[in-house]
Design a protein around this motif. Structure first.
Motif, mmCIF file in Angstrom:
data_model
loop_
_atom_site.group_PDB
_atom_site.id
_atom_site.type_symbol
_atom_site.label_atom_id
_atom_site.label_comp_id
_atom_site.label_asym_id
_atom_site.label_seq_id
_atom_site.Cartn_x
_atom_site.Cartn_y
_atom_site.Cartn_z
ATOM 1 N N ASP A 32 0.526 4.874 18.301
ATOM 2 C CA ASP A 32 0.126 6.114 17.343
ATOM 3 C C ASP A 32 1.224 5.612 16.205
ATOM 4 N N ILE A 33 2.334 5.202 16.961
ATOM 5 C CA ILE A 33 2.819 4.339 15.339
ATOM 6 C C ILE A 33 2.262 3.077 15.120
ATOM 7 N N LEU A 34 2.046 2.700 15.276
ATOM 8 C CA LEU A 34 1.258 1.650 14.928
ATOM 9 C C LEU A 34 0.003 1.928 13.783
ATOM 10 N N LEU A 35 -0.965 3.362 14.199
ATOM 11 C CA LEU A 35 -1.909 3.428 12.936
ATOM 12 C C LEU A 35 -0.920 3.665 12.062
ATOM 13 N N GLN A 36 0.177 4.634 12.214
ATOM 14 C CA GLN A 36 1.210 5.124 10.603
ATOM 15 C C GLN A 36 1.541 3.580 10.600
ATOM 16 N N LYS A 37 1.870 2.400 10.710
ATOM 17 C CA LYS A 37 1.991 1.110 9.890
ATOM 18 C C LYS A 37 0.555 0.650 9.309
ATOM 19 N N ASP A 38 -0.583 1.767 9.591
ATOM 20 C CA ASP A 38 -1.923 0.865 9.114
ATOM 21 C C ASP A 38 -2.401 -0.332 9.643
#
Length: 173
Positions: free
Chosen positions: A107-113
């Motif tokens: 999820d953190i990686l998704l927030q960072k695109d």
């Protein structure tokens, strides 16, 4: 002077009681040590089991606090602070906490695109046969959502078809 029994029933009862006492004493002399050893061993095994359960509980509490610490960092917007506890949890052999940490990292990686990185994290859960099926299914859905724009429609259909059967909890997803 003692009175004589009025009937033989009293005498037979006394003889029977004495015989049982002698038999119990013989059993105790022959097997008494082993009976005591068995009781002590059973109590030691039960104590060991209780100790093991306590250790598991303490370990679970520690991992839960570690996950909560990571969530506290994330709640404050500090993804760098959350990285260390999440990395430690992903190395844990407790599957539930490990999977939650991997989901959180994704999820953190998704927030960072970083869609590829997130999809790889979700794929690691989806392909892990030791993880419970609902977590694997959710990871497969999240992986497909992260890679949706780069996948061919046939691949998407192939991945999600097992989840679209009637009665599946993921049918609507």
């Amino acid at each position: 002077m003692a009175l004589t029994p009025q009937n033989s029933e009293t005498f037979l009862r006394e003889v029977d009681e004495e015989l049982r006492r002698e038999q119990a004493l013989a059993v105790w002399k022959r097997w008494g040590v082993w009976i005591v050893v068995a009781i002590v061993a059973a109590l030691a095994a039960f104590g060991g089991y209780l100790f093991w359960r306590h250790q598991q509980t303490v370990r679970g509490e520690r991992l839960g606090e570690q996950l909560q610490s990571a969530y506290d960092y994330l709640g404050a917007g500090d993804t760098k602070g959350a990285a260390k506890p999440l990395a430690e949890l992903t190395a844990s052999d407790v599957k539930g906490y490990r999977v939650l940490a991997i989901f959180t990292q994704a999820d953190i990686l998704l927030q960072k695109d970083d869609l590829k990185g997130a999809a790889a994290k979700f794929a690691s859960v989806a392909d892990d046969a030791s993880v419970a099926q609902p977590f694997r299914d959710l990871a497969r859905i999240r992986q497909t959502a992260a890679e949706f724009d780069t996948l061919k429609p046939d691949v998407i259909v192939q991945r999600l078809t097992p989840l679209t059967v009637a009665g599946s909890a993921w049918l609507g997803s």
